[in-house]
Design a protein around this motif. Structure first.
Motif, PDB file in Angstrom:
ATOM      1  N   LEU A  97      14.371   9.530 -13.894  1.00  0.00           N
ATOM      2  CA  LEU A  97      13.376  10.272 -14.667  1.00  0.00           C
ATOM      3  C   LEU A  97      11.964   9.971 -14.185  1.00  0.00           C
ATOM      4  O   LEU A  97      11.106  10.859 -14.153  1.00  0.00           O
ATOM      5  CB  LEU A  97      13.499   9.912 -16.150  1.00  0.00           C
ATOM      6  N   SER A  98      11.722   8.723 -13.820  1.00  0.00           N
ATOM      7  CA  SER A  98      10.426   8.309 -13.307  1.00  0.00           C
ATOM      8  C   SER A  98      10.597   7.029 -12.511  1.00  0.00           C
ATOM      9  O   SER A  98      11.673   6.405 -12.535  1.00  0.00           O
ATOM     10  CB  SER A  98       9.425   8.095 -14.449  1.00  0.00           C
ATOM     11  N   GLY A  99       9.564   6.629 -11.816  1.00  0.00           N
ATOM     12  CA  GLY A  99       9.639   5.401 -11.034  1.00  0.00           C
ATOM     13  C   GLY A  99       8.421   5.243 -10.151  1.00  0.00           C
ATOM     14  O   GLY A  99       7.489   6.058 -10.179  1.00  0.00           O
ATOM     15  N   ARG A 100       8.436   4.185  -9.359  1.00  0.00           N
ATOM     16  CA  ARG A 100       7.346   3.945  -8.427  1.00  0.00           C
ATOM     17  C   ARG A 100       7.697   4.554  -7.075  1.00  0.00           C
ATOM     18  O   ARG A 100       8.696   4.199  -6.466  1.00  0.00           O
ATOM     19  CB  ARG A 100       7.060   2.449  -8.272  1.00  0.00           C
ATOM     20  N   LEU A 101       6.836   5.445  -6.628  1.00  0.00           N
ATOM     21  CA  LEU A 101       6.979   6.056  -5.313  1.00  0.00           C
ATOM     22  C   LEU A 101       5.969   5.421  -4.364  1.00  0.00           C
ATOM     23  O   LEU A 101       4.763   5.463  -4.616  1.00  0.00           O
ATOM     24  CB  LEU A 101       6.730   7.567  -5.391  1.00  0.00           C
ATOM     25  N   THR A 102       6.458   4.834  -3.294  1.00  0.00           N
ATOM     26  CA  THR A 102       5.592   4.384  -2.209  1.00  0.00           C
ATOM     27  C   THR A 102       5.761   5.386  -1.081  1.00  0.00           C
ATOM     28  O   THR A 102       6.793   5.408  -0.409  1.00  0.00           O
ATOM     29  CB  THR A 102       5.958   2.963  -1.749  1.00  0.00           C
ATOM     30  N   ASP A 103       4.755   6.222  -0.921  1.00  0.00           N
ATOM     31  CA  ASP A 103       4.864   7.311   0.044  1.00  0.00           C
ATOM     32  C   ASP A 103       5.032   6.745   1.454  1.00  0.00           C
ATOM     33  O   ASP A 103       4.214   5.937   1.904  1.00  0.00           O
ATOM     34  CB  ASP A 103       3.610   8.189  -0.025  1.00  0.00           C
ATOM     35  N   PRO A 104       6.093   7.151   2.168  1.00  0.00           N
ATOM     36  CA  PRO A 104       6.363   6.564   3.481  1.00  0.00           C
ATOM     37  C   PRO A 104       5.382   6.990   4.565  1.00  0.00           C
ATOM     38  O   PRO A 104       5.300   6.343   5.611  1.00  0.00           O
ATOM     39  CB  PRO A 104       7.775   7.070   3.803  1.00  0.00           C
ATOM     40  N   TYR A 105       4.643   8.055   4.331  1.00  0.00           N
ATOM     41  CA  TYR A 105       3.720   8.568   5.340  1.00  0.00           C
ATOM     42  C   TYR A 105       2.305   8.014   5.190  1.00  0.00           C
ATOM     43  O   TYR A 105       1.560   7.946   6.173  1.00  0.00           O
ATOM     44  CB  TYR A 105       3.665  10.086   5.285  1.00  0.00           C
ATOM     45  N   THR A 106       1.920   7.661   3.964  1.00  0.00           N
ATOM     46  CA  THR A 106       0.557   7.200   3.711  1.00  0.00           C
ATOM     47  C   THR A 106       0.486   5.766   3.217  1.00  0.00           C
ATOM     48  O   THR A 106      -0.572   5.135   3.303  1.00  0.00           O
ATOM     49  CB  THR A 106      -0.131   8.093   2.665  1.00  0.00           C
ATOM     50  N   GLY A 107       1.581   5.260   2.632  1.00  0.00           N
ATOM     51  CA  GLY A 107       1.568   3.931   2.037  1.00  0.00           C
ATOM     52  C   GLY A 107       1.051   3.913   0.615  1.00  0.00           C
ATOM     53  O   GLY A 107       1.050   2.855  -0.033  1.00  0.00           O
ATOM     54  N   VAL A 108       0.604   5.051   0.092  1.00  0.00           N
ATOM     55  CA  VAL A 108       0.107   5.128  -1.283  1.00  0.00           C
ATOM     56  C   VAL A 108       1.261   4.894  -2.249  1.00  0.00           C
ATOM     57  O   VAL A 108       2.354   5.474  -2.093  1.00  0.00           O
ATOM     58  CB  VAL A 108      -0.555   6.489  -1.549  1.00  0.00           C
ATOM     59  N   ARG A 171       0.960  13.959  12.072  1.00  0.00           N
ATOM     60  CA  ARG A 171       1.506  12.607  12.088  1.00  0.00           C
ATOM     61  C   ARG A 171       1.093  11.891  10.815  1.00  0.00           C
ATOM     62  O   ARG A 171       0.067  12.250  10.196  1.00  0.00           O
ATOM     63  CB  ARG A 171       1.043  11.830  13.317  1.00  0.00           C
ATOM     64  N   PRO A 172       1.830  10.893  10.379  1.00  0.00           N
ATOM     65  CA  PRO A 172       1.474  10.167   9.156  1.00  0.00           C
ATOM     66  C   PRO A 172       0.087   9.540   9.263  1.00  0.00           C
ATOM     67  O   PRO A 172      -0.330   9.108  10.343  1.00  0.00           O
ATOM     68  CB  PRO A 172       2.558   9.091   9.065  1.00  0.00           C
ATOM     69  N   ALA A 177       3.411   1.235  11.587  1.00  0.00           N
ATOM     70  CA  ALA A 177       4.812   1.207  11.180  1.00  0.00           C
ATOM     71  C   ALA A 177       5.251   2.559  10.621  1.00  0.00           C
ATOM     72  O   ALA A 177       6.368   3.016  10.877  1.00  0.00           O
ATOM     73  CB  ALA A 177       5.047   0.105  10.148  1.00  0.00           C
ATOM     74  N   ALA A 178       4.377   3.217   9.856  1.00  0.00           N
ATOM     75  CA  ALA A 178       4.706   4.532   9.294  1.00  0.00           C
ATOM     76  C   ALA A 178       4.860   5.558  10.393  1.00  0.00           C
ATOM     77  O   ALA A 178       5.769   6.400  10.359  1.00  0.00           O
ATOM     78  CB  ALA A 178       3.622   4.966   8.308  1.00  0.00           C
ATOM     79  N   ARG A 179       3.984   5.503  11.391  1.00  0.00           N
ATOM     80  CA  ARG A 179       4.058   6.467  12.494  1.00  0.00           C
ATOM     81  C   ARG A 179       5.297   6.221  13.358  1.00  0.00           C
ATOM     82  O   ARG A 179       5.941   7.166  13.817  1.00  0.00           O
ATOM     83  CB  ARG A 179       2.779   6.406  13.335  1.00  0.00           C
ATOM     84  N   CYS A 180       5.625   4.941  13.560  1.00  0.00           N
ATOM     85  CA  CYS A 180       6.832   4.616  14.325  1.00  0.00           C
ATOM     86  C   CYS A 180       8.084   5.100  13.600  1.00  0.00           C
ATOM     87  O   CYS A 180       8.986   5.674  14.210  1.00  0.00           O
ATOM     88  CB  CYS A 180       6.921   3.103  14.554  1.00  0.00           C
ATOM     89  N   ALA A 181       8.141   4.858  12.284  1.00  0.00           N
ATOM     90  CA  ALA A 181       9.319   5.246  11.507  1.00  0.00           C
ATOM     91  C   ALA A 181       9.491   6.759  11.503  1.00  0.00           C
ATOM     92  O   ALA A 181      10.616   7.265  11.616  1.00  0.00           O
ATOM     93  CB  ALA A 181       9.194   4.717  10.079  1.00  0.00           C
TER      94      ALA A 181
END
Length: 212
Positions: A97-108, A171-172, A177-181
């Motif tokens: 329903l909800s949760g913590r999102l750590t955006d993989p492209y920005t780190g936000v 690109r992210p 690390a985000a760009r490599c992933a």
């Protein structure tokens, strides 16, 4: 001046000139990593998008592995932390329903309900269509659209900014690390589904993976 002495001086001058012209050999290039070698092995794709793309040709969210959760639900379960969940009794899927999102492209990182979470296709469906999916069966396209290894929970604003762009156009904005992933995941998806890359995409992927 005697001819022999003149010849000797000319020969010495030629030696000096040749010595000055010698340059240091170029520094050796670093060896390619596994993902860069994978990129080089990808087939070539056309440079222009194939006509006829329509999002509906890839179907919707499906439960292809039979665990009771659609691909969207499964990715939310995988990618969000600090989850509030409910049991979906008809399917027995644990629904986030909800949760913590750590955006993989920005780190936000944000706490949010799932209505404000998008699921991104790392290799976009339009990209896949142009790279070879336009020749697939309907079932293959549906399987690709629900491939959880190609799906990421992301912020809606980031998903809109990325759109259908590939690594040559986007690109992210996060760290190395985000760009490599992103680049590694993109290449592996293209390889797994035997999809090609354009020259521009190949160049961008190799650059992004340098030093990863």
């Amino acid at each position: 001046m005697p001819a022999t002495r003149l010849a000797t001086r000319l020969a010495a001058a030629l030696v000096v000139t040749a010595t000055c012209a010698v340059t240091a050999p170029p520094a050796p290039r670093p060896p390619l990593n596994d993902d860069q070698r994978l990129v080089n092995a990808l087939p070539a794709a056309v440079t222009a998008p194939a006509p006829g793309y329509d999002r509906t040709l890839f179907g919707g969210w499906e439960d292809l592995d039979g665990d009771g959760c659609t691909a969207r639900q499964a990715v939310l379960l995988r990618d969000l932390t600090e989850q509030a969940t409910a049991q979906d009794r008809p399917t027995e899927c644990t629904t986030v329903l909800s949760g913590r999102l750590t955006d993989p492209y920005t780190g936000v990182s944000v706490i949010t309900d799932v209505e404000h979470v998008d699921i991104d296709h790392r290799v976009a469906l339009r990209d896949a269509w142009a790279a070879g999916a336009n020749t697939w069966t309907e079932q293959w396209r549906q399987d690709f659209a629900n491939d959880e290894d190609n799906l990421l929970a992301v912020l809606p604003s980031v998903n809109r900014a990325k759109g259908s762009r590939g690594p040559d156009q986007w690109r992210p904005s996060g760290d190395k690390a985000a760009r490599c992933a992103y680049a590694a995941g993109y290449a592996r998806t293209k390889a797994r589904w035997e999809l090609g890359v354009t020259d521009a995409q190949r160049t961008a992927l190799l650059e992004a993976l340098n030093g990863c």
